[in-house]
Design a protein around this motif. Sequence first.
Motif, PDB file in Angstrom:
ATOM      1  N   PRO A  10     -46.487  -7.205 -18.814  1.00  9.97           N
ATOM      2  CA  PRO A  10     -47.887  -6.816 -19.046  1.00  9.97           C
ATOM      3  C   PRO A  10     -48.775  -7.104 -17.840  1.00  9.97           C
ATOM      4  CG  PRO A  10     -47.012  -7.941 -20.980  1.00  9.97           C
ATOM      5  CD  PRO A  10     -45.977  -8.083 -19.900  1.00  9.97           C
ATOM      6  N   SER A  11     -48.427  -8.110 -17.032  1.00 12.74           N
ATOM      7  CA  SER A  11     -49.283  -8.478 -15.900  1.00 12.74           C
ATOM      8  C   SER A  11     -49.008  -7.662 -14.638  1.00 12.74           C
ATOM      9  CB  SER A  11     -49.143  -9.975 -15.589  1.00 12.74           C
ATOM     10  OG  SER A  11     -47.802 -10.301 -15.320  1.00 12.74           O
ATOM     11  N   ASN A  12     -47.759  -7.181 -14.445  1.00 13.09           N
ATOM     12  CA  ASN A  12     -47.495  -6.435 -13.204  1.00 13.09           C
ATOM     13  C   ASN A  12     -47.512  -4.922 -13.393  1.00 13.09           C
ATOM     14  OD1 ASN A  12     -44.904  -5.575 -14.119  1.00 13.09           O
ATOM     15  ND2 ASN A  12     -43.853  -7.253 -13.081  1.00 13.09           N
ATOM     16  N   LEU A  13     -47.634  -4.467 -14.638  1.00 17.23           N
ATOM     17  CA  LEU A  13     -47.615  -3.018 -14.880  1.00 17.23           C
ATOM     18  C   LEU A  13     -48.752  -2.305 -14.170  1.00 17.23           C
ATOM     19  CD1 LEU A  13     -46.677  -0.425 -16.276  1.00 17.23           C
ATOM     20  CD2 LEU A  13     -48.009  -1.127 -18.291  1.00 17.23           C
ATOM     21  N   ARG A  48     -37.480  -7.153 -22.365  1.00 20.10           N
ATOM     22  CA  ARG A  48     -37.691  -8.518 -22.830  1.00 20.10           C
ATOM     23  C   ARG A  48     -39.135  -9.007 -22.715  1.00 20.10           C
ATOM     24  NH1 ARG A  48     -33.874 -11.338 -21.667  1.00 20.10           N
ATOM     25  NH2 ARG A  48     -32.505  -9.857 -20.596  1.00 20.10           N
ATOM     26  N   SER A  49     -39.912  -8.452 -21.809  1.00 19.09           N
ATOM     27  CA  SER A  49     -41.282  -8.962 -21.629  1.00 19.09           C
ATOM     28  C   SER A  49     -42.182  -8.651 -22.815  1.00 19.09           C
ATOM     29  CB  SER A  49     -41.903  -8.410 -20.339  1.00 19.09           C
ATOM     30  OG  SER A  49     -42.172  -7.034 -20.452  1.00 19.09           O
ATOM     31  N   LEU A  50     -41.750  -7.777 -23.713  1.00 16.27           N
ATOM     32  CA  LEU A  50     -42.514  -7.496 -24.925  1.00 16.27           C
ATOM     33  C   LEU A  50     -42.069  -8.381 -26.094  1.00 16.27           C
ATOM     34  CD1 LEU A  50     -42.907  -3.606 -24.945  1.00 16.27           C
ATOM     35  CD2 LEU A  50     -44.410  -5.355 -23.996  1.00 16.27           C
ATOM     36  N   LEU A  94     -49.297  -9.433 -28.922  1.00 20.31           N
ATOM     37  CA  LEU A  94     -50.307  -9.500 -27.872  1.00 20.31           C
ATOM     38  C   LEU A  94     -49.821  -8.814 -26.600  1.00 20.31           C
ATOM     39  CD1 LEU A  94     -53.067 -10.495 -26.955  1.00 20.31           C
ATOM     40  CD2 LEU A  94     -52.010 -12.683 -26.324  1.00 20.31           C
ATOM     41  N   ASN A  95     -48.602  -9.105 -26.181  1.00 21.52           N
ATOM     42  CA  ASN A  95     -48.062  -8.471 -24.980  1.00 21.52           C
ATOM     43  C   ASN A  95     -47.887  -6.969 -25.172  1.00 21.52           C
ATOM     44  OD1 ASN A  95     -48.005 -10.737 -23.410  1.00 21.52           O
ATOM     45  ND2 ASN A  95     -45.821 -11.158 -23.674  1.00 21.52           N
ATOM     46  N   PHE A  96     -47.459  -6.577 -26.364  1.00 17.75           N
ATOM     47  CA  PHE A  96     -47.313  -5.160 -26.673  1.00 17.75           C
ATOM     48  C   PHE A  96     -48.666  -4.460 -26.528  1.00 17.75           C
ATOM     49  CE2 PHE A  96     -43.536  -3.131 -28.815  1.00 17.75           C
ATOM     50  CZ  PHE A  96     -43.906  -1.821 -28.564  1.00 17.75           C
ATOM     51  N   LYS A  97     -49.697  -5.088 -27.088  1.00 18.17           N
ATOM     52  CA  LYS A  97     -51.042  -4.498 -27.036  1.00 18.17           C
ATOM     53  C   LYS A  97     -51.541  -4.390 -25.603  1.00 18.17           C
ATOM     54  CE  LYS A  97     -55.644  -4.901 -29.100  1.00 18.17           C
ATOM     55  NZ  LYS A  97     -56.522  -5.704 -30.010  1.00 18.17           N
TER      56      LYS A  97
END
Length: 236
Positions: A184-187, A203-205, A218-221
Motif C-alpha cells: 500500500p505504501s509503494n504503489l 501478501r501485503s494485503l 485497512l491495507n486493502f482499502k
Amino acid sequence: MLEVIVQNGEEAIHAENFGANRLELVTAISEGGLTPSYGTIKHVLKNVSIPVQIMIRPHSYHFNYTSSDLEIIIEDIRQLAKLGGLRIVFGAVTADYKINTAILDQIIQAAPNIDITFHRAFDEVEDQVNAYYTLTQYKQHVKRILTSGGKENCQAGQNNLESLVNLANQLQGPEIMPGGGLTPSNLEPIHKQVQAGQYHFGRSLRIKGDFKHSFDPLNFKKVVNVLNSSYKQERN
C-alpha cells in the motif's frame, strides 16, 4: 485494475467485497502457487462474479516443463474448461531461458478460447524485450504479463517496468501487470513512474503480511483508494 491472490472460496468472496477487480486462484502459495483442486476451482467460480485466473502449474521445481508435465497441464486445462473457466495463469521457458512457444501452441490448440496471464516465469527470461515481442504474437490469448521487471520486486524493477509498459502501448500487445513486492505504501510512487493499467497484490494485503491470515481491511482499502484516485486523476 486490482488483481488479488486468493486460495479458496472464502477468500475470493472477501476479496471481491473489499474491491478486487480480478482474482488469481492458487494453492500451495508457499511453493509460489500451484494448480488448485477441482473442488476449490468449482467453489470459487460459483461464488464470485469477477474474473478468476486459475494457476496452472504442476510443480514448483522449474518452468522448463517436460512432456509428462505438459500432459498434466493440458488435462488440468481440459478439466477447467468443463467448469466453465478458461482463464489461466501460466508460464513456460526453454532450457536457454526463452519463451517456450511450443508449449503455448499446444495449450492454445487444446483450448482455443483460453485467456492467459503469463506469470513471473517472464522474470527468468534472458531478454525481456525479446520475450515481449514473442508473446505479442500470442496476444489473442496471452492478455497480460505478470512481472517485476526482471528484478526481485517491482521497486527494484521500476525502470524496466516503465519500459515494458511503453513497449506494450507501442505494440498494442499483452498488458504489463506489475506484481511482486507491491505494498500500500509503494504503489503510488511506482504507479506514477510505471503507469500500468493493472496491478497484482499478494501478501501485503494480508494481516501481518502472511498468507496464513485473512485480508487486512485497512491495507486493502488503501490500495483501492490509491488506484481509484489515480484513475480519476488520469481521466481528468
